[in-house]
Design a protein around this motif. Structure first.
Motif, mmCIF file in Angstrom:
data_model
loop_
_atom_site.group_PDB
_atom_site.id
_atom_site.type_symbol
_atom_site.label_atom_id
_atom_site.label_comp_id
_atom_site.label_asym_id
_atom_site.label_seq_id
_atom_site.Cartn_x
_atom_site.Cartn_y
_atom_site.Cartn_z
ATOM 1 N N LEU A 51 42.889 -32.686 -7.031
ATOM 2 C CA LEU A 51 44.161 -33.406 -7.009
ATOM 3 C C LEU A 51 44.133 -34.689 -7.840
ATOM 4 C CD1 LEU A 51 45.216 -33.221 -3.249
ATOM 5 C CD2 LEU A 51 46.446 -32.214 -5.183
ATOM 6 N N VAL A 52 42.977 -35.334 -7.884
ATOM 7 C CA VAL A 52 42.896 -36.680 -8.459
ATOM 8 C C VAL A 52 43.421 -36.743 -9.883
ATOM 9 C CG1 VAL A 52 41.265 -38.447 -9.242
ATOM 10 C CG2 VAL A 52 41.082 -37.515 -6.936
ATOM 11 N N SER A 53 43.130 -35.708 -10.677
ATOM 12 C CA SER A 53 43.536 -35.719 -12.088
ATOM 13 C C SER A 53 45.054 -35.705 -12.265
ATOM 14 C CB SER A 53 42.921 -34.528 -12.818
ATOM 15 O OG SER A 53 43.393 -33.317 -12.257
ATOM 16 N N GLN A 54 45.792 -35.395 -11.209
ATOM 17 C CA GLN A 54 47.245 -35.309 -11.303
ATOM 18 C C GLN A 54 47.939 -36.658 -11.063
ATOM 19 O OE1 GLN A 54 48.697 -32.109 -8.764
ATOM 20 N NE2 GLN A 54 46.735 -31.018 -8.973
ATOM 21 N N TYR A 55 47.149 -37.682 -10.739
ATOM 22 C CA TYR A 55 47.722 -38.974 -10.372
ATOM 23 C C TYR A 55 47.042 -40.088 -11.163
ATOM 24 C CZ TYR A 55 49.727 -36.262 -6.597
ATOM 25 O OH TYR A 55 50.421 -35.314 -5.894
ATOM 26 N N PRO A 56 47.683 -41.246 -11.255
ATOM 27 C CA PRO A 56 47.117 -42.342 -12.056
ATOM 28 C C PRO A 56 45.895 -43.001 -11.427
ATOM 29 C CG PRO A 56 49.160 -43.033 -11.009
ATOM 30 C CD PRO A 56 49.056 -41.553 -10.783
ATOM 31 N N GLY A 57 45.589 -42.690 -10.185
ATOM 32 C CA GLY A 57 44.434 -43.286 -9.542
ATOM 33 C C GLY A 57 44.261 -42.714 -8.154
ATOM 34 N N LEU A 58 43.208 -43.162 -7.472
ATOM 35 C CA LEU A 58 42.924 -42.723 -6.106
ATOM 36 C C LEU A 58 42.636 -43.941 -5.245
ATOM 37 C CD1 LEU A 58 42.200 -40.629 -3.892
ATOM 38 C CD2 LEU A 58 39.860 -40.609 -4.835
ATOM 39 N N LEU A 59 43.398 -44.109 -4.192
ATOM 40 C CA LEU A 59 43.165 -45.147 -3.205
ATOM 41 C C LEU A 59 42.578 -44.488 -1.965
ATOM 42 C CD1 LEU A 59 43.391 -47.876 -1.769
ATOM 43 C CD2 LEU A 59 45.815 -47.404 -1.387
ATOM 44 N N VAL A 60 41.345 -44.870 -1.634
ATOM 45 C CA VAL A 60 40.675 -44.346 -0.443
ATOM 46 C C VAL A 60 40.954 -45.302 0.703
ATOM 47 C CG1 VAL A 60 38.493 -43.620 0.573
ATOM 48 C CG2 VAL A 60 38.892 -43.301 -1.888
ATOM 49 N N LEU A 61 41.531 -44.777 1.777
ATOM 50 C CA LEU A 61 41.984 -45.602 2.885
ATOM 51 C C LEU A 61 41.203 -45.267 4.149
ATOM 52 C CD1 LEU A 61 44.238 -47.732 3.405
ATOM 53 C CD2 LEU A 61 45.705 -45.843 4.141
ATOM 54 N N GLY A 62 40.646 -46.297 4.785
ATOM 55 C CA GLY A 62 39.991 -46.110 6.074
ATOM 56 C C GLY A 62 40.931 -46.569 7.167
ATOM 57 N N GLY A 63 40.612 -47.715 7.774
ATOM 58 C CA GLY A 63 41.487 -48.252 8.811
ATOM 59 C C GLY A 63 42.543 -49.183 8.264
ATOM 60 N N GLY A 64 42.509 -49.457 6.955
ATOM 61 C CA GLY A 64 43.499 -50.335 6.342
ATOM 62 C C GLY A 64 43.381 -51.778 6.791
ATOM 63 N N SER A 65 42.182 -52.164 7.277
ATOM 64 C CA SER A 65 42.019 -53.513 7.824
ATOM 65 C C SER A 65 41.566 -54.521 6.782
ATOM 66 C CB SER A 65 40.997 -53.486 8.969
ATOM 67 O OG SER A 65 39.739 -53.052 8.494
ATOM 68 N N ASN A 66 41.260 -54.051 5.601
ATOM 69 C CA ASN A 66 40.771 -54.956 4.563
ATOM 70 C C ASN A 66 41.515 -54.714 3.256
ATOM 71 O OD1 ASN A 66 38.853 -57.089 4.080
ATOM 72 N ND2 ASN A 66 37.793 -55.695 2.709
ATOM 73 N N MET A 67 42.816 -54.444 3.389
ATOM 74 C CA MET A 67 43.632 -54.085 2.239
ATOM 75 C C MET A 67 44.905 -54.917 2.191
ATOM 76 S SD MET A 67 42.029 -51.437 0.791
ATOM 77 C CE MET A 67 43.313 -50.835 -0.288
ATOM 78 N N VAL A 68 45.319 -55.250 0.974
ATOM 79 C CA VAL A 68 46.645 -55.817 0.738
ATOM 80 C C VAL A 68 47.371 -54.815 -0.145
ATOM 81 C CG1 VAL A 68 47.977 -57.741 -0.185
ATOM 82 C CG2 VAL A 68 45.772 -58.177 0.899
ATOM 83 N N LEU A 69 48.359 -54.140 0.429
ATOM 84 C CA LEU A 69 49.017 -53.037 -0.253
ATOM 85 C C LEU A 69 50.368 -53.455 -0.828
ATOM 86 C CD1 LEU A 69 48.362 -50.097 2.257
ATOM 87 C CD2 LEU A 69 47.029 -50.721 0.232
ATOM 88 N N PRO A 70 50.693 -52.978 -2.042
ATOM 89 C CA PRO A 70 52.004 -53.247 -2.627
ATOM 90 C C PRO A 70 53.067 -52.368 -1.970
ATOM 91 C CG PRO A 70 50.792 -51.763 -4.050
ATOM 92 C CD PRO A 70 49.854 -52.148 -2.929
ATOM 93 N N THR A 71 54.318 -52.640 -2.271
ATOM 94 C CA THR A 71 55.398 -51.886 -1.626
ATOM 95 C C THR A 71 55.452 -50.432 -2.069
ATOM 96 O OG1 THR A 71 56.916 -52.702 -3.320
ATOM 97 C CG2 THR A 71 56.832 -53.922 -1.239
ATOM 98 N N HIS A 72 54.953 -50.147 -3.274
ATOM 99 C CA HIS A 72 54.963 -48.772 -3.758
ATOM 100 C C HIS A 72 53.616 -48.439 -4.392
ATOM 101 C CE1 HIS A 72 55.619 -45.648 -6.909
ATOM 102 N NE2 HIS A 72 56.200 -45.048 -5.885
ATOM 103 N N ILE A 73 53.075 -47.269 -4.052
ATOM 104 C CA ILE A 73 51.790 -46.829 -4.596
ATOM 105 C C ILE A 73 51.988 -45.473 -5.244
ATOM 106 C CG2 ILE A 73 49.398 -46.224 -4.057
ATOM 107 C CD1 ILE A 73 49.610 -48.099 -1.654
ATOM 108 N N ASP A 74 51.769 -45.420 -6.556
ATOM 109 C CA ASP A 74 51.912 -44.135 -7.244
ATOM 110 C C ASP A 74 50.581 -43.406 -7.382
ATOM 111 O OD1 ASP A 74 50.829 -45.840 -9.108
ATOM 112 O OD2 ASP A 74 52.509 -45.744 -10.507
ATOM 113 N N SER A 75 49.485 -44.039 -6.974
ATOM 114 C CA SER A 75 48.193 -43.349 -6.925
ATOM 115 C C SER A 75 48.176 -42.366 -5.760
ATOM 116 C CB SER A 75 47.060 -44.358 -6.729
ATOM 117 O OG SER A 75 46.952 -45.231 -7.819
#
Length: 365
Positions: free
Chosen positions: A50-74
């Motif tokens: 799947l990865v090659s079909q998108y501009p990037g890959l965001l690996v998400l665990g508990g989301g406790s150490n992330m600052v996420l933008p309003t839209h993610i196209d990865s």
């Protein structure tokens, strides 16, 4: 490697749109166009497809150490690999392996419950087992690297499982190779821990010394406190939980990402110069001769504790914690962070670096 698959997993993965507000502890509004949940090692090849079909890959665990933008196209892959296993009972250590999707605090509690002691100082840290090595999490005198035995990770582009040692992980203060390699290169599958036998309480931090009546004694590994209490792994675990609850907001109640800034490291000359100008400076000597400055103290001295900027604020009991005051976006959080960084730099000539991963659109952090 133990099987961290859940019951009858589907090897295929079908991305779908997903609201990520429930998947980040800051509670920021964020939406992914393509979201999958990884529940089995059998799905790793499908993920690489799947990865090659998108501009990037965001690996998400508990989301406790992330600052996420309003839209993610990865492509966003949430890791939910479960399982905890005793691998080996050596004379000098328990070797425990846990799936990357295990809740970190629940894993620590399970280890204490089974008598696999050594992780109790890291209790109540939000997030997952798989995210812990990325940040080399640490608290109250113990870092993950101190208890690390090895991990298994999937190289997304080479399509292979790789065994990694501590040296290969490149652990440093709140740092590892996983924070420097290109985003989406690795997915941590499982982590192994070497929990020391015999166990020794780690009580160097003032909060723990006060709790056990050791303040000022310098007896970091003392067996009996002035309160007549013999510290056990269970009592240290409970003390850490109590201290953290007293000082830090619950992400389920107030959106936050824990400590937002790293404690800056400076050489002895810089520390002495700062101490001469600011006699109350809080600092801790390091093995390499440098000093770790208390970022929370620096921020507090700049008057930020309890203050608000737009829809983001600084927690009123712990200046290291930035909170979502309601409706905050990544821009609000980062604007506040930048204002704090400017004030600390102007007053102390010290740079504060954020701890969380700040994700940008188009697959960049």
């Amino acid at each position: 490697m133990p099987d961290f698959s859940q019951v009858s997993p589907e090897p295929s993965l079908t991305p779908s749109g997903q609201d990520l507000a429930p998947f980040n502890t800051l509670g920021l509004p964020a939406r992914a166009d393509a979201f999958v949940t990884l529940r089995s090692v059998d799905q790793l090849n499908a993920l690489s497809d799947l990865v090659s079909q998108y501009p990037g890959l965001l690996v998400l665990g508990g989301g406790s150490n992330m600052v996420l933008p309003t839209h993610i196209d990865s492509l966003v892959a949430r890791v939910a690999l479960a399982g905890v296993h005793l691998i080996e009972a050596r004379s000098d250590a328990w070797i425990i392996e846990a799936g990357a999707g295990e809740n970190w605090h629940d894993f620590v509690a399970k280890c204490v419950e089974h008598g696999w002691d050594g992780l109790e100082n890291l209790a109540l840290i939000p997030g997952t087992v798989g995210a812990a090595p990325v940040q080399n999490i640490g608290a109250y005198g113990v870092e993950l690297a101190d208890r690390f035995s090895g991990l298994t990770a999937w190289h997304v582009h080479q399509r292979q499982l790789v065994e990694m040692s501590a040296a290969q992980c490149g652990f440093a203060y709140r740092d590892s190779v996983f924070k420097h390699d290109a985003p989406g290169t690795w997915i941590i599958v499982s982590v192994r821990f070497a929990l020391p036998r015999p166990w020794r309480a780690v009580l160097e931090y003032p909060d723990l010394q006060r709790h056990f009546g050791l303040a000022g004694s310098g007896r970091a590994g003392a067996s009996t406190s002035t309160k007549g209490v013999t510290p056990t792994a269970r009592s240290v675990f409970e003390a850490v939980c109590q201290i953290r609850r007293d000082k830090l907001p619950d992400p389920a109640v107030v959106g936050n990402a824990g400590s937002f800034f790293k404690n800056p490291l400076v050489d002895a000359t810089a520390r002495d110069a700062l101490l001469a100008q600011h006699p109350g400076l809080v600092s801790y000597p390091q093995p390499d001769g440098r000093y770790k400055l208390a970022a929370g103290w620096l921020i507090d001295q700049c008057g930020w504790k309890g203050k608000q900027l737009g829809r983001a604020g600084v927690h009123d009991r712990q200046a290291l914690v930035l909170v979502n005051k309601g409706g905050a976006t990544a821009t609000d959080i980062m604007d506040l962070a930048a204002a704090i960084q400017r004030d600390v730099a102007a007053r102390y000539q010290v740079t504060l670096d954020p701890e969380p991963i700040v994700w940008r659109d188009s697959g960049k952090k």
